[in-house]
Write a protein that holds these residues in place. Structure first.
Motif, PDB file in Angstrom:
ATOM      1  N   ILE A 196      38.025  44.907  53.342  1.00 43.01           N
ATOM      2  CA  ILE A 196      37.599  46.290  53.106  1.00 43.01           C
ATOM      3  C   ILE A 196      37.465  47.045  54.423  1.00 43.01           C
ATOM      4  N   GLU A 197      36.927  46.401  55.448  1.00 43.85           N
ATOM      5  CA  GLU A 197      36.841  47.043  56.767  1.00 43.85           C
ATOM      6  C   GLU A 197      38.233  47.405  57.282  1.00 43.85           C
ATOM      7  N   ALA A 198      39.180  46.501  57.080  1.00 41.48           N
ATOM      8  CA  ALA A 198      40.550  46.733  57.551  1.00 41.48           C
ATOM      9  C   ALA A 198      41.191  47.915  56.831  1.00 41.48           C
ATOM     10  N   VAL A 199      40.986  47.987  55.508  1.00 40.66           N
ATOM     11  CA  VAL A 199      41.551  49.092  54.740  1.00 40.66           C
ATOM     12  C   VAL A 199      40.917  50.418  55.157  1.00 40.66           C
ATOM     13  N   ASP A 200      39.615  50.403  55.365  1.00 37.83           N
ATOM     14  CA  ASP A 200      38.942  51.631  55.799  1.00 37.83           C
ATOM     15  C   ASP A 200      39.455  52.095  57.163  1.00 37.83           C
ATOM     16  N   MET A 211      48.296  40.846  50.936  1.00 38.75           N
ATOM     17  CA  MET A 211      47.222  39.860  50.768  1.00 38.75           C
ATOM     18  C   MET A 211      47.867  38.553  50.317  1.00 38.75           C
ATOM     19  N   SER A 212      47.904  37.596  51.204  1.00 40.92           N
ATOM     20  CA  SER A 212      48.565  36.320  50.928  1.00 40.92           C
ATOM     21  C   SER A 212      47.549  35.191  50.835  1.00 40.92           C
ATOM     22  N   TRP A 213      47.596  34.478  49.728  1.00 40.74           N
ATOM     23  CA  TRP A 213      46.750  33.292  49.524  1.00 40.74           C
ATOM     24  C   TRP A 213      45.274  33.587  49.772  1.00 40.74           C
ATOM     25  N   ALA A 214      44.777  34.592  49.078  1.00 46.69           N
ATOM     26  CA  ALA A 214      43.338  34.854  49.115  1.00 46.69           C
ATOM     27  C   ALA A 214      42.605  33.632  48.577  1.00 46.69           C
ATOM     28  N   LEU A 222      38.866  40.616  44.565  1.00 46.86           N
ATOM     29  CA  LEU A 222      38.519  41.583  43.528  1.00 46.86           C
ATOM     30  C   LEU A 222      37.836  42.808  44.130  1.00 46.86           C
ATOM     31  N   GLU A 223      36.969  42.572  45.094  1.00 47.96           N
ATOM     32  CA  GLU A 223      36.292  43.687  45.764  1.00 47.96           C
ATOM     33  C   GLU A 223      37.301  44.581  46.477  1.00 47.96           C
ATOM     34  N   LEU A 224      38.316  43.962  47.092  1.00 50.48           N
ATOM     35  CA  LEU A 224      39.368  44.742  47.749  1.00 50.48           C
ATOM     36  C   LEU A 224      40.129  45.570  46.720  1.00 50.48           C
ATOM     37  N   LEU A 225      40.493  44.958  45.614  1.00 51.30           N
ATOM     38  CA  LEU A 225      41.229  45.661  44.562  1.00 51.30           C
ATOM     39  C   LEU A 225      40.450  46.881  44.079  1.00 51.30           C
ATOM     40  N   LYS A 226      39.173  46.718  43.821  1.00 48.33           N
ATOM     41  CA  LYS A 226      38.345  47.827  43.346  1.00 48.33           C
ATOM     42  C   LYS A 226      38.222  48.906  44.418  1.00 48.33           C
ATOM     43  N   HIS A 227      38.112  48.484  45.676  1.00 48.64           N
ATOM     44  CA  HIS A 227      37.994  49.445  46.774  1.00 48.64           C
ATOM     45  C   HIS A 227      39.266  50.282  46.898  1.00 48.64           C
ATOM     46  N   LEU A 228      40.410  49.638  46.742  1.00 46.86           N
ATOM     47  CA  LEU A 228      41.675  50.368  46.789  1.00 46.86           C
ATOM     48  C   LEU A 228      41.775  51.350  45.620  1.00 46.86           C
ATOM     49  N   ARG A 229      41.368  50.921  44.451  1.00 43.66           N
ATOM     50  CA  ARG A 229      41.414  51.805  43.285  1.00 43.66           C
ATOM     51  C   ARG A 229      40.545  53.043  43.486  1.00 43.66           C
ATOM     52  N   ASP A 230      39.381  52.831  44.076  1.00 42.80           N
ATOM     53  CA  ASP A 230      38.417  53.930  44.220  1.00 42.80           C
ATOM     54  C   ASP A 230      38.727  54.863  45.382  1.00 42.80           C
ATOM     55  N   HIS A 231      39.252  54.301  46.483  1.00 42.34           N
ATOM     56  CA  HIS A 231      39.364  55.084  47.717  1.00 42.34           C
ATOM     57  C   HIS A 231      40.790  55.241  48.252  1.00 42.34           C
ATOM     58  N   PHE A 232      41.698  54.352  47.874  1.00 44.87           N
ATOM     59  CA  PHE A 232      43.078  54.419  48.388  1.00 44.87           C
ATOM     60  C   PHE A 232      44.067  54.158  47.258  1.00 44.87           C
ATOM     61  N   PRO A 233      44.042  54.992  46.212  1.00 42.75           N
ATOM     62  CA  PRO A 233      44.872  54.725  45.029  1.00 42.75           C
ATOM     63  C   PRO A 233      46.378  54.758  45.307  1.00 42.75           C
TER      64      PRO A 233
END
Length: 285
Positions: A196-200, A211-214, A222-233
């Motif tokens: 999430i820090e990296a995406v921000d 995202m390889s082999w999480a 899952l937290e990353l997926l939700k963060h992308l949906r909310d802030h970087f669609p």
């Protein structure tokens, strides 16, 4: 080699197995390559493992692998070969047959565990082979990318080697390094950031997130997926892993809207599995 065949031989190799367990993995393979020098199908598999290990040690990506398991008919092949060397009931032939057949279960185990060796020795989880990385590079077409949970950075390095001009941000929280020595040997510069820090930090500068082999523990994916949906669609998330298998959380696979267009299927095909892991590449929303 089928599991049923291996079970029949297990009792015959217990003594030798106890000896080889403490021997380094590559030394064991070299031993078996010499032992089975007369059998091309066995040498082919062993040489594939040894050559790709050498490539990785030189800082290069490995080549695609064939299925790393012994042929189903290998016992018959060995038996026929021994009978060609010695007359029936010759004790030398019996001794050779006993030796060669007794080594098969352990060799089969070593070949099937090549991925485990790469994980433990080199910190390579996804088998980031050259054919796959070239296909992925073609798919990305030089677009700027952010890799999260990058581990030692094999994927980013491979992409950069193909297109040095491509913008690639390589990041990882590095939390796993505390428990795994291989994390201290990155193959490229990896910036310490959570996903999430990296995406921000880089989300507005890239088109794709890789995202390889999480990890299959926790819900960071899952937290990353939700963060992308909310802030970087508009960001495209490419996920490399085994659906409902060895990678990612169960909740991620249940929540993510996955797709695999024809162009991405062609990329996945280059991840051709050499073991029981079925790696794929998905677009996740």
């Amino acid at each position: 080699m089928k599991a049923s065949q291996i079970k029949k031989l297990k009792k015959r190799f217990k003594k030798s197995h106890a000896t080889t367990q403490s021997t380094p993995y590559i030394k064991q393979l070299e031993h078996y390559r010499e032992m089975y020098d007369a059998f091309p199908s066995i040498k082919y598999l062993i040489n594939n493992a040894l050559e790709n290990d050498r490539l990785i040690k030189r800082g290069l990506l490995p080549q695609p692998l064939p299925p790393m398991q012994l042929p189903d008919d290998i016992q018959d092949t060995i038996f026929k070969w021994v009978n060609q060397q010695y007359a029936p009931k010759d004790p030398r032939g019996d001794a050779l047959w006993d030796k060669l057949s007794a080594g098969l279960p352990e060799l089969d185990r070593l070949l099937r565990n090549f991925r485990d060796y790469l994980e433990d020795e080199d910190g390579m989880w996804s088998y980031t082979n050259t054919a796959f990385v070239h296909a992925l590079s073609d798919y990305l077409k030089g677009a700027p990318v952010l890799e999260v949970m990058a581990g030692n950075g094999y994927l980013s390095k491979g992409l950069h080697d193909i297109r040095p001009e491509q913008t690639i941000y390589t990041t990882d929280s590095k939390d796993w390094i505390k428990e795994n020595e291989t994390g201290k040997h990155p193959v490229t510069t990896v910036e310490q950031l959570s996903a999430i820090e990296a995406v921000d930090k880089y989300g507005k500068q890239v088109k794709y997130v890789l995202m390889s082999w999480a990890p299959d523990k926790g819900n960071s994916d899952l937290e990353l997926l939700k963060h992308l949906r909310d802030h970087f669609p508009d960001l495209k998330l490419l996920v490399i892993g085994e659906k409902n298998g060895a990678t990612n959380s169960k909740a991620f696979w249940q929540t993510a809207d996955l797709s695999q267009p024809a162009a991405l299927k062609a990329v996945s095909a280059k991840l051709k599995s050499f073991d029981l892991i079925d790696e794929q590449v998905y677009l996740a929303k």
